[in-house]
Design an enzyme around this catalytic site. Structure first.
Site, PDB file in Angstrom:
ATOM      1  N   HIS A  73      10.466  21.075  52.025  1.00 31.68           N
ATOM      2  CA  HIS A  73      10.566  22.141  53.021  1.00 31.68           C
ATOM      3  C   HIS A  73      11.846  22.922  52.735  1.00 31.68           C
ATOM      4  O   HIS A  73      12.800  22.389  52.147  1.00 31.68           O
ATOM      5  CB  HIS A  73      10.611  21.557  54.433  1.00 31.68           C
ATOM      6  CG  HIS A  73       9.285  21.050  54.900  1.00 31.68           C
ATOM      7  ND1 HIS A  73       9.031  20.752  56.225  1.00 31.68           N
ATOM      8  CD2 HIS A  73       8.130  20.790  54.232  1.00 31.68           C
ATOM      9  CE1 HIS A  73       7.783  20.334  56.355  1.00 31.68           C
ATOM     10  NE2 HIS A  73       7.224  20.339  55.165  1.00 31.68           N
ATOM     11  N   GLU A  75      14.382  24.078  54.545  1.00 23.51           N
ATOM     12  CA  GLU A  75      15.637  23.589  55.120  1.00 23.51           C
ATOM     13  C   GLU A  75      16.141  22.371  54.343  1.00 23.51           C
ATOM     14  O   GLU A  75      17.328  22.222  54.078  1.00 23.51           O
ATOM     15  CB  GLU A  75      15.447  23.221  56.597  1.00 23.51           C
ATOM     16  CG  GLU A  75      14.997  24.372  57.468  1.00 23.51           C
ATOM     17  CD  GLU A  75      13.487  24.536  57.556  1.00 23.51           C
ATOM     18  OE1 GLU A  75      13.027  25.240  58.460  1.00 23.51           O
ATOM     19  OE2 GLU A  75      12.744  23.970  56.713  1.00 23.51           O
ATOM     20  N   CYS A 101      10.520  21.992  61.182  1.00 21.54           N
ATOM     21  CA  CYS A 101       9.465  21.073  61.606  1.00 21.54           C
ATOM     22  C   CYS A 101      10.015  19.919  62.438  1.00 21.54           C
ATOM     23  O   CYS A 101      11.053  19.353  62.148  1.00 21.54           O
ATOM     24  CB  CYS A 101       8.705  20.539  60.390  1.00 21.54           C
ATOM     25  SG  CYS A 101       9.630  19.402  59.330  1.00 21.54           S
ATOM     26  N   CYS A 111      12.496  18.162  59.282  1.00 18.38           N
ATOM     27  CA  CYS A 111      13.621  19.087  59.142  1.00 18.38           C
ATOM     28  C   CYS A 111      14.536  19.012  60.363  1.00 18.38           C
ATOM     29  O   CYS A 111      15.757  19.106  60.228  1.00 18.38           O
ATOM     30  CB  CYS A 111      13.113  20.509  58.906  1.00 18.38           C
ATOM     31  SG  CYS A 111      12.324  20.667  57.286  1.00 18.38           S
TER      32      CYS A 111
END
Length: 172
Positions: A73, A75, A101, A111
């Site tokens: 992801h 981040e 998330c 995240c």
């Protein structure tokens, strides 16, 4: 204008500015949206960009989904590049094209958990995740943990348009 980066190239200093309407939140979130365009396509994950900015406005790191590994992801990538324990994170802001998330199918750490563990006190995002892959309530989880969360809804349509192959498929 918002100063985004300063680089020394031998005896020359290069300044990179973000231009456009709004203040730094709008400009850095817009940059995160643009980073999401770099994501390798996926039928099972959103394309997301992230920018981590220090308290003084210095860009510390950037990332986008699937930049380094298939299940990354944005981040997570930006934090990994900088180092999850960098002390500057405790006063930084992370900008994301999609709310971080709060639930995740591909890895055990969300995240939101990465952001909380890093001690990042502020999150700014452009688009709320539709309930397509998970029912994660990232913004609500961050707020409940004491993180300041700002939504920039004026950028939501741009972030959504990069993921239209997912959102249109789910509505048919």
């Amino acid at each position: 204008m918002t100063l985004a980066e300063v680089q020394r190239l031998e005896d020359v200093v290069l300044h990179r500015y973000l231009l456009g309407p709004g203040g730094p939140d709008h400009r850095f979130a817009s940059w995160a949206v643009e980073l999401s365009r770099l994501c390798p396509p996926s039928d099972s994950a959103f394309s997301v960009g992230a920018v981590i900015v220090a308290e003084d406005g210095e860009v510390l790191s950037t990332g986008f989904s699937r930049e380094q590994e298939e299940h990354d992801h944005a981040e997570e990538v930006a934090l990994r590049k900088l180092g999850f324990r960098d002390p500057r994170l405790r006063r930084a802001t992370i900008y994301s094209s999609l709310v971080p998330c709060g639930a995740r199918a591909s890895r055990p750490v969300t995240c939101v958990q990465h952001i909380l563990a890093a001690g990042i006190p502020r999150v700014v995002f452009a688009w709320r995740e539709p309930r397509l892959f998970t029912d994660g309530e990232g913004a609500e989880q961050l707020r409940a943990a004491g993180v300041a969360v700002t939504e920039v809804p004026g950028l939501a349509d741009r972030a959504r348009s990069i993921n239209v192959h997912l959102t249109d498929a789910s509505s048919s």
